[in-house]
Design a protein around this motif. Structure first.
Motif, PDB file in Angstrom:
ATOM      1  N   SER A  42       0.867  -1.204  -0.042  1.00 56.72           N
ATOM      2  CA  SER A  42       0.055  -0.085  -0.015  1.00 56.72           C
ATOM      3  C   SER A  42       0.892   1.182  -0.117  1.00 56.72           C
ATOM      4  O   SER A  42       2.022   1.263   0.321  1.00 56.72           O
ATOM      5  N   TYR A  43       0.317   2.305  -0.617  1.00 57.77           N
ATOM      6  CA  TYR A  43       1.301   3.652  -0.751  1.00 57.77           C
ATOM      7  C   TYR A  43       1.298   4.047   0.670  1.00 57.77           C
ATOM      8  O   TYR A  43       2.610   4.542   1.196  1.00 57.77           O
TER       9      TYR A  43
ATOM     10  N   ARG B  45      -5.876   8.265   3.270  1.00 58.47           N
ATOM     11  CA  ARG B  45      -4.553   7.666   2.655  1.00 58.47           C
ATOM     12  C   ARG B  45      -3.643   9.107   2.314  1.00 58.47           C
ATOM     13  O   ARG B  45      -2.494   8.989   2.702  1.00 58.47           O
ATOM     14  N   SER B  46      -4.036  10.089   1.431  1.00 54.73           N
ATOM     15  CA  SER B  46      -3.298  11.013   0.831  1.00 54.73           C
ATOM     16  C   SER B  46      -3.011  11.936   2.268  1.00 54.73           C
ATOM     17  O   SER B  46      -1.723  12.309   2.131  1.00 54.73           O
ATOM     18  N   LEU B  47      -3.700  12.025   3.202  1.00 55.03           N
ATOM     19  CA  LEU B  47      -3.341  12.955   4.561  1.00 55.03           C
ATOM     20  C   LEU B  47      -2.270  12.208   5.381  1.00 55.03           C
ATOM     21  O   LEU B  47      -1.362  12.617   5.997  1.00 55.03           O
TER      22      LEU B  47
ATOM     23  N   LEU C  62       6.178  11.668  -8.809  1.00 53.99           N
ATOM     24  CA  LEU C  62       5.563  10.205  -8.290  1.00 53.99           C
ATOM     25  C   LEU C  62       3.833  10.948  -8.421  1.00 53.99           C
ATOM     26  O   LEU C  62       3.303  11.529  -7.625  1.00 53.99           O
ATOM     27  N   ASP C  63       3.320  10.396  -9.676  1.00 51.74           N
ATOM     28  CA  ASP C  63       1.854  10.753  -9.910  1.00 51.74           C
ATOM     29  C   ASP C  63       0.758  10.461  -8.685  1.00 51.74           C
ATOM     30  O   ASP C  63      -0.040  11.320  -8.579  1.00 51.74           O
ATOM     31  N   TYR C  64       1.042   9.459  -8.296  1.00 56.48           N
ATOM     32  CA  TYR C  64       0.134   8.911  -7.123  1.00 56.48           C
ATOM     33  C   TYR C  64       0.159   9.623  -6.036  1.00 56.48           C
ATOM     34  O   TYR C  64      -0.690   9.510  -5.091  1.00 56.48           O
ATOM     35  N   LEU C  65       1.367  10.730  -5.970  1.00 58.28           N
ATOM     36  CA  LEU C  65       1.370  11.581  -4.599  1.00 58.28           C
ATOM     37  C   LEU C  65       0.887  12.868  -4.932  1.00 58.28           C
ATOM     38  O   LEU C  65       1.457  13.663  -4.320  1.00 58.28           O
ATOM     39  N   GLU C  66       0.212  13.229  -6.225  1.00 62.58           N
ATOM     40  CA  GLU C  66      -0.116  14.250  -6.239  1.00 62.58           C
ATOM     41  C   GLU C  66      -0.869  15.253  -5.390  1.00 62.58           C
ATOM     42  O   GLU C  66      -0.745  16.299  -4.937  1.00 62.58           O
ATOM     43  N   ASP C  67      -2.157  14.431  -4.849  1.00 66.32           N
ATOM     44  CA  ASP C  67      -2.823  15.217  -3.755  1.00 66.32           C
ATOM     45  C   ASP C  67      -1.931  15.204  -2.403  1.00 66.32           C
ATOM     46  O   ASP C  67      -1.930  16.486  -1.946  1.00 66.32           O
ATOM     47  N   THR C  68      -1.107  14.358  -2.271  1.00 66.47           N
ATOM     48  CA  THR C  68      -0.171  14.402  -1.095  1.00 66.47           C
ATOM     49  C   THR C  68       0.460  15.764  -1.220  1.00 66.47           C
ATOM     50  O   THR C  68       0.781  16.548  -0.218  1.00 66.47           O
TER      51      THR C  68
END
Length: 443
Positions: A184-185, A229-231, A279-285
Motif C-alpha cells: 500500500s502507498y 490515505r493522502s493525508l 510520483l503521480d500517485y502522490l499528487e494530492d499529497t
C-alpha cells in the motif's frame, strides 16, 4: 556530432531545420557539461535515437516534413523515458496542443527564449527524469527484498541450521525491517519517512506523532479512504523539504531565524512538493504539503491562500504539525507543555487556523490524546520481555535510528517476540511497545 569533449552528465539532442538556431542552442548549453547531438529534421532525429542513448530532446515545433509535435509523439511512444521539450512561437498554438496531448512533453519554451530560463528548464527536466528512475529503482529493490524475505520465511527452519550466527542476525533484522511492509502507498510512505528521520535529530522526528493525530482525526470525522490515505502520506513526508537544510537551521526555532534563514525556511513546503512531482500517485499529497503553512487569514505561505481556499487536508496537517512542534521547541524558543500548546491553538483560531476544524482538533486531543498513544484503557505500554502472544500492536514500532520495525495492527506471536528480543540484544537496547489484547479478551 558530439560537441562537448568533457565527461557528459546527460545526452541531449537538439532538433531544428535552421542551422543558426541549432548553433544558438549549442552556445547556450556548451558550458553545462552535456553531451550534445544535433539533427536537422525529424527523420534524422529518429535515426539518432535508434543508435544513441538520449536523455532529453529539444525540438522546434515547425519543421518541413515531420513537425515537432509528431516527432515528440513518436519519441514518447518508443522511448517514454526520454524527456521532451518543444520550442514554439506565439502562432504555434495548435502544434503546441498536439505536442502536449500526443507527445506528453515536459514543457514548451517560447521563442525567442531566455538563456537562463532554458538552462534551468533543462536541468529541472533532467532532475525530474532522475527522480523517476530512482523511484523505479527503489520499487524494484523493495520487490526483490520482499521476494527474498518470502523465500527466507518459507525455508526458515532449514536455513537456521546451515547459516552462521551472523547471517541469521542479518536475516532477522531484514525480516523485522521489511517483513511487515504491506502493498500500500501509506505503508511504503512510512518507510520513506523512516529514512527521512535518519537526517533529523531524535527530538525533531515528529512524523509519527503527527501521523497519529491525522489518523485519529480522519477516523473520528469519517473522511473517505482516499482522503485519509493522502493525508497519512502527507503526515509522513511533510518535512521532506527540510532535508537540504544545515544542522544549524534544523535545530533553530522558527521564531529565532534570521531574515535570510526565514526565507529558506518558508521554501520547504514548495521544495517538498517539488521532490514528489515525479510520483503521480502522490499528487494530492504534494498539494497538501505545499499548502500546510497557509493561514486562515491569508498571511501564510507560499501562496497566501485564505479561508477555504486552503485545501482541507493542508488545514488539518498545519494544525497537527504546529501542535507537535510547539511541544518540541521547534516554533518558539521554549517548549510548550501540551496543555499550553492546545490553548495557543485555540487562541490563534480564526487567524491562523480554520475555527471549526481547530475546535474539533483540540477536542480530539483532550478526549482521545492520539499523539500520546492513549486510545483506551485496554492499551498497555510494555517492554519486549512482558509481551504475550496474541497482543496487538497499536502504534508503529521504530528502531532508535528511526527505521520502521513493526506496523500498527500486527498481532504478536511467540516467534515474533523472540525475534524482537534477539534484535534488541544485537542492538544493545530495549524497546517499549504499545499493545492491546484482541477484542473480547480480558486485559
Amino acid at each position: 556530432m558530439t560537441v562537448n569533449s568533457e565527461a557528459p552528465v546527460a545526452s541531449l539532442m537538439l532538433v531544428d531545420d535552421e542551422p543558426n538556431i541549432l548553433q544558438a542552442l549549442r552556445r547556450v548549453l556548451r558550458r553545462e557539461g552535456y553531451r550534445l547531438l544535433m539533427a536537422h529534421n525529424g527523420e534524422e532525429a529518429l535515426e539518432i535515437m535508434q543508435n544513441e542513448p538520449i536523455d532529453l530532446v529539444v525540438s522546434d515545433s515547425r519543421m518541413p516534413g515531420m513537425d515537432g509535435a509528431e516527432l515528440l509523439s513518436r519519441i514518447q511512444q518508443t522511448w517514454p523515458d526520454c524527456r521532451r521539450l518543444m520550442l514554439t512561437g506565439h502562432a504555434d498554438l495548435t502544434s503546441t496542443i498536439r505536442a502536449i496531448n500526443e507527445g506528453q512533453i515536459y514543457r514548451y519554451i517560447s521563442k525567442p527564449w531566455n538563456d537562463d530560463e532554458l538552462r534551468l528548464t533543462i536541468r529541472q527536466a533532467l532532475e525530474h527524469q532522475l527522480a523517476e528512475r530512482e523511484r523505479r529503482r527503489l520499487e524494484a529493490l523493495t520487490q526483490a527484498q520482499n521476494q527474498e524475505l518470502s523465500s527466507l520465511n518459507a525455508h526458515l527452519e532449514e536455513r537456521v541450521q546451515i547459516r552462521t550466527s551472523e547471517l541469521q542476525q542479518v536475516a532477522d533484522m531484514l525480516e523485522l525491517a521489511y517483513g511487515e511492509l504491506k502493498r500500500s502507498y501509506v505503508t511504503a510512505t512510512q518507510v520513506f519517512s523512516s529514512l527521512i528521520n535518519q537526517r533529523l535529530p531524535r527530538n525533531l522526528q515528529t512524523n509519527t506523532q503527527v501521523r497519529d493525530l491525522i489518523k485519529a482525526f480522519t477516523e473520528t470525522h469519517q473522511c473517505d479512504e482516499e482522503s485519509q490515505r493522502s493525508l497519512l502520506m502527507a503526515a509522513s513526508l511533510y518535512n521532506l523539504g527540510k532535508m537540504t537544510w544545515s544542522d544549524r537551521l534544523l535545530s533553530t526555532p522558527s521564531d529565532r531565524l534570521s531574515t535570510t534563514d526565514r526565507e529558506v525556511y518558508k521554501r520547504y513546503p514548495v521544495t517538498g512538493e517539488g521532490l514528489l512531482m515525479a510520483l503521480d500517485y502522490l499528487e494530492d499529497t504534494a498539494q497538501v504539503i505545499r499548502h500546510h503553512r497557509e493561514r486562515w487569514n491569508g498571511s501564510g505561505y507560499p501562496d497566501r491562500l485564505k479561508g477555504e481556499e486552503i485545501p482541507y487536508g493542508a488545514r488539518l496537517l498545519g494544525l497537527a504539525v504546529d501542535f507537535i512542534e510547539l511541544q518540541r521547541g521547534m516554533v518558539l524558543q521554549r517548549r510548550l507543555p501540551r496543555d499550553d500548546a492546545l490553548k495557543l491553538l485555540r487562541k490563534l483560531s480564526g487567524r491562523v487556523y480554520d475555527p471549526a476544524m481547530c475546535e474539533a482538533f483540540v477536542t480530539l486531543c483532550i478526549e482521545q490524546a492520539p499523539d500520546l498513544g492513549l486510545g483506551g484503557a485496554a492499551i498497555k505500554s510494555l517492554d519486549s520481555r512482558r509481551l504475550e502472544p496474541g497482543m496487538i500492536l497499536v502504534r508503529d514500532l521504530h528502531s532508535e535510528s528511526g527505521m520502521l520495525l513493526l506496523n500498527e495492527g500486527k498481532q504478536l506471536t511467540q516467534h515474533l517476540i523472540e525475534r524482537l528480543i534477539r534484535f534488541e540484544e544485537t542492538e544493545g537496547t530495549r524497546y517499549v511497545l504499545w499493545v492491546k489484547m484482541p477484542d473480547g479478551d480480558p486485559e
